[in-house]
Design an enzyme around this catalytic site. Structure first.
Site, mmCIF file in Angstrom:
data_model
loop_
_atom_site.group_PDB
_atom_site.id
_atom_site.type_symbol
_atom_site.label_atom_id
_atom_site.label_comp_id
_atom_site.label_asym_id
_atom_site.label_seq_id
_atom_site.Cartn_x
_atom_site.Cartn_y
_atom_site.Cartn_z
ATOM 1 C CB SER A 1 3.577 -5.147 10.433
ATOM 2 O OG SER A 1 4.750 -5.156 10.630
ATOM 3 N N PRO B 1 4.008 -13.444 -2.127
ATOM 4 C CG PRO B 1 2.568 -14.740 -3.232
ATOM 5 C CD PRO B 1 4.098 -13.810 -2.971
ATOM 6 C CD GLU C 1 -2.502 0.185 2.563
ATOM 7 O OE1 GLU C 1 -3.339 -0.369 4.063
ATOM 8 O OE2 GLU C 1 -2.770 0.365 1.339
ATOM 9 C CB CYS D 1 -4.295 -2.150 7.468
ATOM 10 S SG CYS D 1 -5.095 -1.499 4.608
#
Length: 542
Positions: free
Chosen positions: A254, A204, A275, A309
């Site tokens: 990103s 994480p 993603e 996102c």
């Protein structure tokens, strides 16, 4: 916890006064943090990271960081545990997910606190993560046996060849999760990877590691065996080390970083699920229900302070309804309540990091300098807290402005007017990204036709993003520069498996083999096969 100002506060002899500045005292008690930190794989020689609460800047915890050697050790331990875990029946693995589902719902208050304290989002936005994890765990807890079940397909020779396709776990999956949805995006790939029989090493973001560690502890309590899930904490170098060790990497973040991860995974010939960024449009057609569309657009643009996102950053408005829509939309935007309250009273929270605030300010300032007009916001709300920024709507933004060319990832949306649906589709597709889009119209058939023309992995008709994201049986992911692969549904679990075909030939003891057929004189075997192939086509055999 109520919001506070972003000032430095009174100091005595250069030291922070604990009675007047919240940054002087850790917000979380040691007895809360210590059990979570026990799940970090660390040799304690890589230093520590002090995570801060975005609302106030107060310290949350000092997290031990992992080293590159710790990453290798974590993967080794996960690999040892994976074989035993994969040997368990899939229904037994799925039962762990269903127990985790109950723990998350039963103890949501504790994890809601962690999510808010680490990310700065509102209580309502934090609850979206609880609901999402419940959806995902239920789906894979129930559907995983069917997704992973071996299935027969037509063999080479009818009746004689039996072909069965099996799904085998890839081994150890590395998951690199961002800070904006610390529970959802930490677990969205972990859960299907685990139920597919893999072990997982999770990295994480250091800013939101406590939430991920809470989830790891809850999975352990739900019955996940030791070492099947490992957690490492650190920055980009730890993520890079993880990519170099695992058998599949799942990354959310990103596009720039995603390209580097994809390149490295390609060099190693391992799979990658990515993603990535989005510059998501929302189109309001001239027949839309204006008040409903305005309310939906507010949520789509400013949910999670725009740090999503799938968040909408471009409003594309049919010129016949643009003024009416903006009147309704701006009225709602200006009434949004900004706060760091640890209850459900706030509409918009703060940005999570100073770097994200700086990006938002840069994009807005650049647009204004290029001639954009502010319709709402455009103000750093330091009176509420150092990372609060007013929800911002910009009109007449030139195409070369930063906030048009790049993902802002904050509470900023631009406005563009179009004359018809075809022009709207062209504007929506005029970007390197293709993650999410939204279309608002009373004519659902029209909405479906527009959606089919939009180059985005998900398109919502009369919703901003939740309808597609929350449909967890359907694949979710990006086209173009917005990613590779899909999460959710069968795609989201099969990505963490390898297909293995086992073909069994019957009748070999009776001479019913291709070798015997080819051994016939004068090409008789080939003529028989030709006739068989024509027959198979005539009966449309698959």
């Amino acid at each position: 916890m109520s919001s506070s100002s972003g000032s430095d506060g009174p100091a005595v002899d250069g030291l922070i006064d604990p009675e007047n500045d919240p940054r002087a005292t850790f917000l979380l008690e040691p007895e809360v943090v210590a059990p979570l930190l026990a799940h970090v794989v660390t040799s304690h020689d890589a230093g520590t990271h002090r995570s801060l609460a975005p609302f106030t800047g107060a310290p949350l915890a000092d997290l031990p960081l992992s080293s590159v050697l710790d990453v290798a050790r974590a993967v080794d331990r996960a690999r040892d545990a994976q074989t035993r875990w994969a040997a368990r029946p899939v229904r037994e693995r799925a039962a762990v997910l269903l127990r985790f589902h109950d723990i998350v719902l039963d103890r949501q208050s504790a994890v809601l606190d962690l999510i808010q304290l680490e990310s700065g989002k509102t209580r309502a936005n934090a609850f979206e993560e609880i609901a999402d994890i419940a959806q995902v765990t239920r789906h894979y807890g129930v559907r995983a046996p069917a997704y992973l079940r071996a299935h027969g397909v037509r063999g080479m020779l009818p009746l004689l060849t039996q072909a069965v396709v099996h799904r085998r776990p890839v081994g150890v999956v590395g998951v690199i999760a961002p800070w904006n949805y610390p529970l959802t995006l930490a677990m969205a790939d972990v859960l299907p990877a685990l139920v597919a029989g893999n072990a997982v090493v999770l990295k994480p973001d250091p800013q939101t590691s406590l939430t991920a560690l809470w989830a790891a502890a809850a999975l352990s309590e739900a019955g996940l065996p030791d070492d099947v899930l490992q957690v490492v904490v650190g920055g980009g170098e730890i993520g890079a080390a993880l990519v170099d060790e695992v058998d599949h990497v799942a990354f959310t973040g990103s596009t720039a970083v995603g390209r580097r991860i994809a390149a490295r995974a390609g060099e190693r010939l391992v799979g990658a699920t990515l993603e990535l960024g989005g510059k998501n449009p929302l189109y309001v057609a001239e027949d839309a229900d204006v008040p409903v569309a305005a309310a939906g657009a507010v949520r789509a643009c400013f949910g999670n302070t725009g740090q999503l996102c799938m968040s909408v950053e471009r409003l594309v408005l049919h010129e016949a309804v643009a003024d009416a829509f903006l009147d309704a939309f701006l009225e709602r935007v200006r009434s949004l309540r900004l706060s760091g309250a640890m209850d459900f009273s706030a509409d918009v929270g703060c940005l999570t990091t100073p770097a994200q605030l700086a990006r938002v300010q840069t994009h807005v300032d650049d647009a204004i300098a290029r001639g954009a007009r502010i319709l709402a916001g455009g103000v750093h709300r330091s009176d509420i807290g150092s990372l609060f920024y007013a929800p911002t709507v910009l009109d007449q933004v030139p195409p070369h402005a930063l906030c048009v060319q790049e993902e802002t990832f904050g509470p900023v949306v631009t406005v563009e007017r179009v004359a018809n649906d075809a022009e709207a589709v062209a504007v929506m597709n005029e970007t390197e990204f293709g993650l999410n889009a939204s279309v608002w119209t009373r004519d659902l058939g029209r909405g479906r036709r527009i959606a089919a023309a939009v180059r985005a992995g998900t398109v919502n008709v009369n919703d901003g993003y939740a309808a597609a994201w929350g449909s967890v049986a359907a694949p979710m992911g990006g086209m173009k520069a917005s990613g590779l692969g899909r999460r959710h549904g069968s795609d989201g679990i099969l990505a963490f498996t390898e297909a293995q075909t086992v073909a069994v030939q019957r009748g070999t003891s009776s001479g019913l083999t291709l070798d015997a057929l080819f051994a016939l004189d004068d090409g008789r075997g080939q003529r028989l096969l030709t006739s068989s192939l024509r027959l198979l086509k005539s009966v449309r055999a698959r």
